[in-house]
Design a protein around this motif. Structure first.
Motif, PDB file in Angstrom:
ATOM      1  N   SER A  17       0.802  -1.219   0.000  1.00  0.00           N
ATOM      2  CA  SER A  17       0.000   0.000   0.000  1.00  0.00           C
ATOM      3  C   SER A  17       0.839   1.275   0.000  1.00  0.00           C
ATOM      4  N   LYS A  18       2.048   1.260   0.564  1.00  0.00           N
ATOM      5  CA  LYS A  18       2.894   2.457   0.547  1.00  0.00           C
ATOM      6  C   LYS A  18       3.217   2.867  -0.885  1.00  0.00           C
ATOM      7  N   TYR A  19       3.594   1.887  -1.713  1.00  0.00           N
ATOM      8  CA  TYR A  19       3.869   2.194  -3.118  1.00  0.00           C
ATOM      9  C   TYR A  19       2.610   2.662  -3.828  1.00  0.00           C
ATOM     10  N   GLU A  20       1.500   2.011  -3.569  1.00  0.00           N
ATOM     11  CA  GLU A  20       0.251   2.394  -4.222  1.00  0.00           C
ATOM     12  C   GLU A  20      -0.112   3.839  -3.894  1.00  0.00           C
ATOM     13  N   MET A  21       0.073   4.235  -2.641  1.00  0.00           N
ATOM     14  CA  MET A  21      -0.233   5.612  -2.241  1.00  0.00           C
ATOM     15  C   MET A  21       0.711   6.598  -2.925  1.00  0.00           C
ATOM     16  N   GLU A  22       1.987   6.261  -3.029  1.00  0.00           N
ATOM     17  CA  GLU A  22       2.952   7.140  -3.687  1.00  0.00           C
ATOM     18  C   GLU A  22       2.644   7.277  -5.178  1.00  0.00           C
ATOM     19  N   ILE A  23       2.300   6.171  -5.812  1.00  0.00           N
ATOM     20  CA  ILE A  23       1.966   6.211  -7.238  1.00  0.00           C
ATOM     21  C   ILE A  23       0.700   7.031  -7.468  1.00  0.00           C
ATOM     22  N   GLU A  24      -0.273   6.880  -6.579  1.00  0.00           N
ATOM     23  CA  GLU A  24      -1.509   7.665  -6.698  1.00  0.00           C
ATOM     24  C   GLU A  24      -1.214   9.153  -6.561  1.00  0.00           C
ATOM     25  N   LYS A  25      -0.354   9.528  -5.610  1.00  0.00           N
ATOM     26  CA  LYS A  25       0.019  10.934  -5.450  1.00  0.00           C
ATOM     27  C   LYS A  25       0.717  11.453  -6.702  1.00  0.00           C
ATOM     28  N   ALA A  26       1.621  10.651  -7.255  1.00  0.00           N
ATOM     29  CA  ALA A  26       2.338  11.064  -8.466  1.00  0.00           C
ATOM     30  C   ALA A  26       1.376  11.237  -9.637  1.00  0.00           C
ATOM     31  N   ARG A  27       0.411  10.330  -9.760  1.00  0.00           N
ATOM     32  CA  ARG A  27      -0.577  10.426 -10.842  1.00  0.00           C
ATOM     33  C   ARG A  27      -1.419  11.688 -10.663  1.00  0.00           C
ATOM     34  N   ASP A  28      -1.780  12.024  -9.424  1.00  0.00           N
ATOM     35  CA  ASP A  28      -2.546  13.245  -9.158  1.00  0.00           C
ATOM     36  C   ASP A  28      -1.754  14.497  -9.531  1.00  0.00           C
ATOM     37  N   ILE A  29      -0.450  14.476  -9.240  1.00  0.00           N
ATOM     38  CA  ILE A  29       0.408  15.603  -9.610  1.00  0.00           C
ATOM     39  C   ILE A  29       0.405  15.777 -11.127  1.00  0.00           C
TER      40      ILE A  29
END
Length: 107
Positions: free
Chosen positions: A48-60
């Protein structure tokens, strides 16, 4: 701002094409996250840590695209593509998340 991965909008008339807009974001995955992720992969479960980071990057990326499209006078972006590339690194992985699409004005 309407976002779509399709090249047309059903029931909407595209008035003008404003140009390509892009967004990029880098995720630095450090050694500790890598180790934790490896343990999770062995015992099962989601990282989940990676998933959250990837989601933040996609939002950016999408936020950046929206801002650029708005400056062009667009009210939508079509044909959106998102890619994820592992750039490597000495202390872990660096992942580039990039997105692009065509800014449009529609009725």
């Amino acid at each position: 701002m309407l976002l779509s991965s399709t090249n047309t909008l059903e029931n909407k008339k595209i008035i003008s094409y404003k140009g390509i807009v892009t967004g990029e974001s880098l995720i630095g995955a450090n050694v500790y996250k890598d180790l934790f992720s490896g343990v999770r992969d062995v015992v099962g479960g989601r990282t989940s840590k990676y998933e959250m980071e990837i989601e933040k990057a996609r939002d950016i990326c999408t936020t950046s695209m929206k801002e650029k499209a708005k400056k062009l006078g667009a009210n939508g972006i079509i044909g959106i593509e998102i890619s994820y590339d592992n750039l490597g690194g000495t202390m872990g992985n660096t992942i580039l998340v990039s997105a692009y699409g065509t800014a449009i004005q529609f009725e």
